[in-house]
Design a protein around this motif. Sequence first.
Motif, mmCIF file in Angstrom:
data_model
loop_
_atom_site.group_PDB
_atom_site.id
_atom_site.type_symbol
_atom_site.label_atom_id
_atom_site.label_comp_id
_atom_site.label_asym_id
_atom_site.label_seq_id
_atom_site.Cartn_x
_atom_site.Cartn_y
_atom_site.Cartn_z
ATOM 1 N N ASP A 1 4.787 40.897 17.363
ATOM 2 C CA ASP A 1 3.421 41.418 17.449
ATOM 3 C C ASP A 1 2.592 41.242 16.179
ATOM 4 O OD1 ASP A 1 3.576 42.134 20.146
ATOM 5 O OD2 ASP A 1 4.468 44.075 19.649
ATOM 6 N N TRP A 2 3.084 40.527 15.202
ATOM 7 C CA TRP A 2 2.261 40.132 14.063
ATOM 8 C C TRP A 2 1.517 38.864 14.441
ATOM 9 C CZ3 TRP A 2 1.314 43.114 9.956
ATOM 10 C CH2 TRP A 2 2.179 44.179 9.706
ATOM 11 N N LEU A 3 0.415 38.599 13.794
ATOM 12 C CA LEU A 3 -0.391 37.422 14.106
ATOM 13 C C LEU A 3 -1.146 36.966 12.868
ATOM 14 C CD1 LEU A 3 -3.682 38.409 14.487
ATOM 15 C CD2 LEU A 3 -2.497 39.694 16.258
ATOM 16 N N TYR A 4 -1.620 35.737 12.924
ATOM 17 C CA TYR A 4 -2.550 35.248 11.917
ATOM 18 C C TYR A 4 -3.500 34.286 12.593
ATOM 19 C CZ TYR A 4 1.050 31.558 11.592
ATOM 20 O OH TYR A 4 1.971 30.586 11.877
ATOM 21 N N TYR B 1 -3.067 31.688 20.830
ATOM 22 C CA TYR B 1 -4.024 32.398 21.677
ATOM 23 C C TYR B 1 -5.425 32.004 21.223
ATOM 24 C CZ TYR B 1 -6.415 36.363 23.944
ATOM 25 O OH TYR B 1 -7.238 37.145 24.718
ATOM 26 N N LYS C 1 -5.440 46.266 18.220
ATOM 27 C CA LYS C 1 -5.157 45.233 17.223
ATOM 28 C C LYS C 1 -5.932 45.548 15.956
ATOM 29 C CE LYS C 1 -5.471 41.008 18.761
ATOM 30 N NZ LYS C 1 -6.032 39.692 19.167
ATOM 31 N N TYR D 1 5.633 30.958 14.977
ATOM 32 C CA TYR D 1 4.910 31.777 15.953
ATOM 33 C C TYR D 1 5.467 31.518 17.348
ATOM 34 C CZ TYR D 1 2.322 27.427 16.654
ATOM 35 O OH TYR D 1 1.980 26.133 16.899
ATOM 36 N N GLU E 1 -5.486 32.150 17.246
ATOM 37 C CA GLU E 1 -4.465 33.004 16.637
ATOM 38 C C GLU E 1 -3.081 32.458 16.937
ATOM 39 O OE1 GLU E 1 -6.704 37.314 17.083
ATOM 40 O OE2 GLU E 1 -4.865 36.967 18.201
ATOM 41 N N GLN F 1 0.385 33.926 17.457
ATOM 42 C CA GLN F 1 0.947 35.247 17.725
ATOM 43 C C GLN F 1 2.464 35.161 17.736
ATOM 44 O OE1 GLN F 1 -1.018 36.682 21.315
ATOM 45 N NE2 GLN F 1 -2.833 37.208 20.129
ATOM 46 N N LYS F 2 3.081 36.111 17.057
ATOM 47 C CA LYS F 2 4.533 36.140 16.911
ATOM 48 C C LYS F 2 5.149 37.111 17.921
ATOM 49 C CE LYS F 2 5.804 36.126 12.477
ATOM 50 N NZ LYS F 2 6.404 34.848 12.199
ATOM 51 N N ASP G 1 -3.480 32.287 26.373
ATOM 52 C CA ASP G 1 -2.364 31.713 25.626
ATOM 53 C C ASP G 1 -2.225 30.233 25.970
ATOM 54 O OD1 ASP G 1 -1.637 34.197 24.624
ATOM 55 O OD2 ASP G 1 -0.142 34.564 26.178
ATOM 56 N N THR H 1 -6.748 43.664 12.205
ATOM 57 C CA THR H 1 -6.615 42.475 11.371
ATOM 58 C C THR H 1 -7.246 42.737 10.012
ATOM 59 O OG1 THR H 1 -8.688 41.449 12.109
ATOM 60 C CG2 THR H 1 -6.693 40.951 13.385
#
Length: 162
Positions: free
Chosen positions: A65-68, A34, A102, A30, A59, A61-62, A161, A104
Motif C-alpha cells: 500500500d505504499w506508492l510513488y 495506476y 490516501k 511496484y 502512480e 503502487q506497491k 490499473d 501523499t
Amino acid sequence: MKKIFPLAVLLTALSTACLAADDTEKWYEYDHLYFHAGTYIHYSSSKDHDGPNLFGALEAQKSNDWLYGLALFDNSFGQFSQYLYGGKTWHFPDDWENFHFKLTAGVIHGYKEPWDDKIPFNSSNGWAPGVIPSLGYKKNGFGGDIIFLGNSALLFTVGMDF
C-alpha cells in the motif's frame, strides 16, 4: 524562503525511504501502475484563475500500500506544474474495503511569479513541499478519488490499473 528547497528535498527523501519499509522490497519495485486523470474546482472563483483545470498522474503502487508518482497539471493560474510524491493508502475495513484514504507527500514545482505566494512555503524558484490527502473508491482495477487541495480546491479523478 530560499531555505525551503532543501526542506522539500528532505521531505521527498523521507517519503521515498518509507516506500521501502519492507526490507525484502526495493523502493523502486511496484505491483502495478495506476493512471488517473481529472479536473478540479475551486472553492471560490477568481478573475486570476486561468486555463483548463486538467490533471494527470501516474502512480507505481506497491503490494504493501505504499506508492510513488508524478502528477502533471496546469495550476490555477495557467502555469505548467508538477508534483513528485510518495505516499500510503489505508483501506477501510469489512463492507467498506473498496474505499480508501490516501496521503501523499512530496515536492510541487511550477507556482512562479506573480503567483508564487499561492501555496505555502513556496521558494522564489517555484519549489514547495506538499502534503495532499484524498478519499477514494477502487474495485477491479478502476477507481475514483476526491483529492483535497488545501483551502483552494477539490480535485476529482478517475483511473485504472495497468
